[in-house]
Design a protein around this motif. Structure first.
Motif, PDB file in Angstrom:
ATOM      1  N   PRO A  64       2.147   2.990   5.854  1.00  0.00           N
ATOM      2  CA  PRO A  64       3.251   3.819   5.398  1.00  0.00           C
ATOM      3  C   PRO A  64       3.640   4.901   6.404  1.00  0.00           C
ATOM      4  CG  PRO A  64       1.210   4.629   4.463  1.00  0.00           C
ATOM      5  CD  PRO A  64       0.851   3.412   5.279  1.00  0.00           C
ATOM      6  N   ASN A  68       5.769   8.214   2.162  1.00  0.00           N
ATOM      7  CA  ASN A  68       4.949   7.287   1.377  1.00  0.00           C
ATOM      8  C   ASN A  68       3.458   7.562   1.573  1.00  0.00           C
ATOM      9  OD1 ASN A  68       6.673   5.654  -0.166  1.00  0.00           O
ATOM     10  ND2 ASN A  68       7.210   4.410   1.598  1.00  0.00           N
ATOM     11  N   GLN A  72       0.640   8.500  -1.327  1.00  0.00           N
ATOM     12  CA  GLN A  72      -0.586   7.717  -1.480  1.00  0.00           C
ATOM     13  C   GLN A  72      -1.858   8.528  -1.242  1.00  0.00           C
ATOM     14  OE1 GLN A  72      -0.252   4.331   1.139  1.00  0.00           O
ATOM     15  NE2 GLN A  72       1.707   3.679   0.263  1.00  0.00           N
ATOM     16  N   ALA A 141       8.815   5.322  -5.102  1.00  0.00           N
ATOM     17  CA  ALA A 141       8.281   5.366  -3.741  1.00  0.00           C
ATOM     18  C   ALA A 141       9.420   5.006  -2.801  1.00  0.00           C
ATOM     19  CB  ALA A 141       7.118   4.400  -3.559  1.00  0.00           C
ATOM     20  N   TYR A 142       9.270   5.386  -1.546  1.00  0.00           N
ATOM     21  CA  TYR A 142      10.312   5.057  -0.568  1.00  0.00           C
ATOM     22  C   TYR A 142      10.217   3.588  -0.180  1.00  0.00           C
ATOM     23  CZ  TYR A 142      11.627   9.917  -0.164  1.00  0.00           C
ATOM     24  OH  TYR A 142      12.103  11.171  -0.456  1.00  0.00           O
ATOM     25  N   LYS A 144       9.989   0.098   1.612  1.00  0.00           N
ATOM     26  CA  LYS A 144       9.199  -0.341   2.760  1.00  0.00           C
ATOM     27  C   LYS A 144      10.081  -1.198   3.655  1.00  0.00           C
ATOM     28  CE  LYS A 144       5.125  -2.996   4.144  1.00  0.00           C
ATOM     29  NZ  LYS A 144       3.954  -3.802   3.711  1.00  0.00           N
ATOM     30  N   GLU A 156      10.382   8.748   6.800  1.00  0.00           N
ATOM     31  CA  GLU A 156      11.505   8.071   6.176  1.00  0.00           C
ATOM     32  C   GLU A 156      12.745   8.964   6.256  1.00  0.00           C
ATOM     33  OE1 GLU A 156       7.670   6.957   4.093  1.00  0.00           O
ATOM     34  OE2 GLU A 156       8.637   8.782   4.812  1.00  0.00           O
ATOM     35  N   PRO A 161      14.421   6.165  -1.780  1.00  0.00           N
ATOM     36  CA  PRO A 161      13.396   5.951  -2.808  1.00  0.00           C
ATOM     37  C   PRO A 161      13.830   4.851  -3.779  1.00  0.00           C
ATOM     38  CG  PRO A 161      13.971   8.286  -2.628  1.00  0.00           C
ATOM     39  CD  PRO A 161      15.005   7.510  -1.877  1.00  0.00           C
TER      40      PRO A 161
END
Length: 274
Positions: A64, A68, A72, A141-142, A144, A156, A161
């Motif tokens: 990430p 992100n 986490q 979450a943003y 991937k 990011e 998101p």
């Protein structure tokens, strides 16, 4: 006074000019975390002075990225998360509204709107700026993006998101005012345009269902080569940017040139890849 149960995450790198104004307005929130990327100025001294929690992020070039990774790995004490940059300053009206709206259980996130400044002047016209930077940590979450081989941005920036459930809007605006000089603005957007060009070529080779309407329009216009001109006409004339004086003109020109950079970098990368 009871603190608002939100974990505010401020992402920084060498933000000694902007960070004091950002942090001093966050005192009503229960948790403030500053996530740094190896600043060499007084950024960390400023963060420590106000009692903010400090995390260091060292990107390994893979997923990430910064936001992100924070979702986490940080000890987030609250369900609601607010992501801010150091040049984004909340107002009392914004904080009041947020304190009320996070109590509505029907929403899992909110879109934030910004009051933009350019070259020190508040802009009232042109295209607005907004992003979904307030959401429940269990619901968002943003996105991937597979960029391990080409991205040099550790955070990011243009990734959005992905929020599960209903997303509302905060009507009160956050002030977006960068105290750094124009050279920094130009350098930043040069880096962003390189990322955008790589991202555009990647999207040409894959299906992506998470693109917003604005992203779809942007990439469609890139296909035609008309995006720089369309943006300038829209921002300066249709959205009345000319009423903001020379600063409105400068911003419209810089942003249209930003899209011109993306367009020419796409062509350059195509030639290299061929």
């Amino acid at each position: 006074m009871n603190k608002i149960p939100i974990s505010v995450i401020v992402s920084v790198k060498n933000e000694a000019l902007n960070l004091p104004s950002c942090l001093e307005k966050l005192s009503r929130f229960a948790q403030i975390i500053v996530v740094d990327s190896g600043s060499t100025d007084d950024t960390m001294v400023i963060a420590a002075a106000v009692g903010a929690e400090i995390l260091q992020f060292n990107w390994d070039g893979k997923f990430p990225k910064k936001r992100n990774w924070t979702l986490q790995n940080a000890n987030l004490l609250y369900e609601w998360i607010l992501f801010l940059d150091a040049d984004e300053f909340v107002t009392d009206e914004f904080v009041d509204e947020v304190a009320i709206k996070i109590q509505d259980s029907t929403y899992n996130g909110y879109t934030i709107q910004f009051e933009n400044y350019f070259m020190g002047k508040k802009l009232r016209y042109g295209y607005g700026f907004k992003k979904s930077a307030l959401f429940k940590k269990s619901k968002g979450a943003y996105e991937k993006i597979d960029e391990d081989l080409w991205s040099h941005l550790d955070m990011e920036v243009h990734e959005h998101p992905i929020i599960e459930g209903k997303v509302g809007v905060i009507k009160s605006k956050v002030v977006h005012k960068d105290f750094k000089n124009l050279d920094h603005y130009i350098a930043k957007h040069n880096a962003y345009s390189t990322w955008e060009a790589q991202r555009y070529l990647q999207l040409k080779q894959s299906e992506n269902t998470h693109l917003s309407l604005n992203q779809k329009i942007k990439y469609s216009l890139l296909n035609t080569g008309l995006l720089p001109a369309v943006y300038f006409i829209g921002a300066y004339f249709l959205k009345l940017g000319f009423l903001d004086g020379k600063e409105g003109f400068y911003l419209a020109r810089f942003k249209s040139h930003y899209f011109f950079q993306i367009q020419t970098k796409v062509d350059s990368l195509k030639n290299i890849n061929n």
